[in-house]
Design a protein around this motif. Structure first.
Motif, PDB file in Angstrom:
ATOM      1  N   GLN A   1      50.115   4.169 -14.258  1.00 40.34           N
ATOM      2  CA  GLN A   1      51.051   4.022 -15.355  1.00 40.34           C
ATOM      3  C   GLN A   1      50.479   4.451 -16.692  1.00 40.34           C
ATOM      4  O   GLN A   1      51.212   4.660 -17.630  1.00 40.34           O
ATOM      5  CB  GLN A   1      51.510   2.560 -15.468  1.00 40.34           C
TER       6      GLN A   1
ATOM      7  N   PRO B   1      58.675   0.085  -7.606  1.00 39.73           N
ATOM      8  CA  PRO B   1      57.282  -0.299  -7.314  1.00 39.73           C
ATOM      9  C   PRO B   1      56.840   0.018  -5.893  1.00 39.73           C
ATOM     10  O   PRO B   1      55.658   0.298  -5.658  1.00 39.73           O
ATOM     11  CB  PRO B   1      57.281  -1.806  -7.576  1.00 39.73           C
TER      12      PRO B   1
ATOM     13  N   ALA C   1      54.263   8.002 -12.530  1.00 40.73           N
ATOM     14  CA  ALA C   1      54.275   6.656 -13.090  1.00 40.73           C
ATOM     15  C   ALA C   1      55.702   6.190 -13.367  1.00 40.73           C
ATOM     16  O   ALA C   1      56.030   5.011 -13.190  1.00 40.73           O
ATOM     17  CB  ALA C   1      53.455   6.611 -14.374  1.00 40.73           C
TER      18      ALA C   1
ATOM     19  N   ARG D   1      57.342   2.769 -11.943  1.00 39.12           N
ATOM     20  CA  ARG D   1      57.951   1.743 -12.799  1.00 39.12           C
ATOM     21  C   ARG D   1      59.359   1.387 -12.324  1.00 39.12           C
ATOM     22  O   ARG D   1      59.743   0.225 -12.340  1.00 39.12           O
ATOM     23  CB  ARG D   1      57.994   2.218 -14.253  1.00 39.12           C
ATOM     24  N   ARG D   2      60.109   2.392 -11.912  1.00 36.98           N
ATOM     25  CA  ARG D   2      61.475   2.145 -11.442  1.00 36.98           C
ATOM     26  C   ARG D   2      61.489   1.586 -10.022  1.00 36.98           C
ATOM     27  O   ARG D   2      62.341   0.762  -9.691  1.00 36.98           O
ATOM     28  CB  ARG D   2      62.245   3.468 -11.483  1.00 36.98           C
TER      29      ARG D   2
ATOM     30  N   ARG E   1      52.280  -2.947  -6.783  1.00 37.93           N
ATOM     31  CA  ARG E   1      52.672  -2.771  -8.181  1.00 37.93           C
ATOM     32  C   ARG E   1      51.780  -1.749  -8.866  1.00 37.93           C
ATOM     33  O   ARG E   1      50.598  -1.636  -8.529  1.00 37.93           O
ATOM     34  CB  ARG E   1      52.575  -4.115  -8.929  1.00 37.93           C
TER      35      ARG E   1
ATOM     36  N   THR F   1      61.764  10.462 -14.770  1.00 37.18           N
ATOM     37  CA  THR F   1      62.765   9.391 -14.715  1.00 37.18           C
ATOM     38  C   THR F   1      64.101   9.871 -14.158  1.00 37.18           C
ATOM     39  O   THR F   1      64.911   9.059 -13.706  1.00 37.18           O
ATOM     40  CB  THR F   1      63.006   8.791 -16.114  1.00 37.18           C
TER      41      THR F   1
END
Length: 226
Positions: free
Chosen positions: A225, A212, A205, A209-210, A220, A169
């Protein structure tokens, strides 16, 4: 007679003891930078390393953090800053470990010192500091995409939770992909087999998510994920 570093450290501790930061006694970042500026003004460039060394050995974590802020200044050469900051990358205080990133990022942005590349190949705290610094540096375009992805390659399969927490992240989704989307996609495609204990799929993943559009084909996210 009390030296300037000793006097400054005592004044700093007195202020930190009556100020709350993150729910405990301490100083906010702006105050620490202010103390670093004050120390630099009072001791001068020729005694800056001596002052920083005194601060870095101090028992109070706020003083050690200000010492790291001093190491980030251009008057301290990169090799000296790296040597003095090295052990604090594994300091028992989490804020001290965060402030280790300051001299690492500052000196890497100024010159190709090799500090970032060395630390990402080293132990737990230094590797994690390199990850956090690389995110900052690539966002500010102080390092190029190739350098940032070398850091990513070194850590994407690291199973250490302390290192891994800053990869997906933080470095990938918030640093590399927004700055270098095409290079990031090519890097993902070039990765070899994923080791069984690797957090790699979780990291990728997190990027999907952040962002696509980072998924294969720009779709998507699906199984990635999980």
């Amino acid at each position: 007679m009390t030296s300037a570093p000793e006097r400054l450290a005592s004044e700093m501790v007195a202020e930190a003891c009556v100020t709350r930061h993150h729910g405990r006694p301490g100083l906010p970042a702006r105050s620490k930078v202010g103390w670093a500026d004050r120390a630099a003004d009072q001791v001068g460039a020729h005694d800056l390393v001596t002052c920083a060394t005194h601060f870095l050995a101090h028992p109070h974590p706020t003083v050690r953090q200000v010492g790291l802020a001093l190491l980030a200044r251009p008057d301290v050469d990169a090799a000296t800053a790296e040597r003095l900051a090295r052990e604090l990358a594994d300091d028992p205080d989490w804020e001290v470990r965060e402030w280790v990133v300051e001299p690492l990022a500052a000196h890497t942005a100024r010159e190709a010192s090799g500090w970032l590349e060395r630390w990402v190949q080293e132990g737990r705290g230094r590797r994690r500091a390199a990850v956090v610094a690389a995110r900052q540096l690539v966002r500010h375009k102080d390092i190029d995409c190739v350098t940032a992805l070398k850091v990513a390659t070194a850590v994407v399969d690291d199973p250490d939770p302390y290192v891994a927490a800053s990869v997906g992240t933080f470095l990938l989704a918030d640093g590399i992909y927004p700055t270098c989307p095409d290079a990031f996609r090519a890097w993902v495609a070039s990765l070899g087999p994923c080791p069984p204990d690797s957090p790699r799929l979780r990291h990728l993943a997190a990027v999907v998510r952040r962002h696509p559009a980072s998924a294969p084909g720009g779709q998507r996210p699906g199984p990635l994920q999980r």
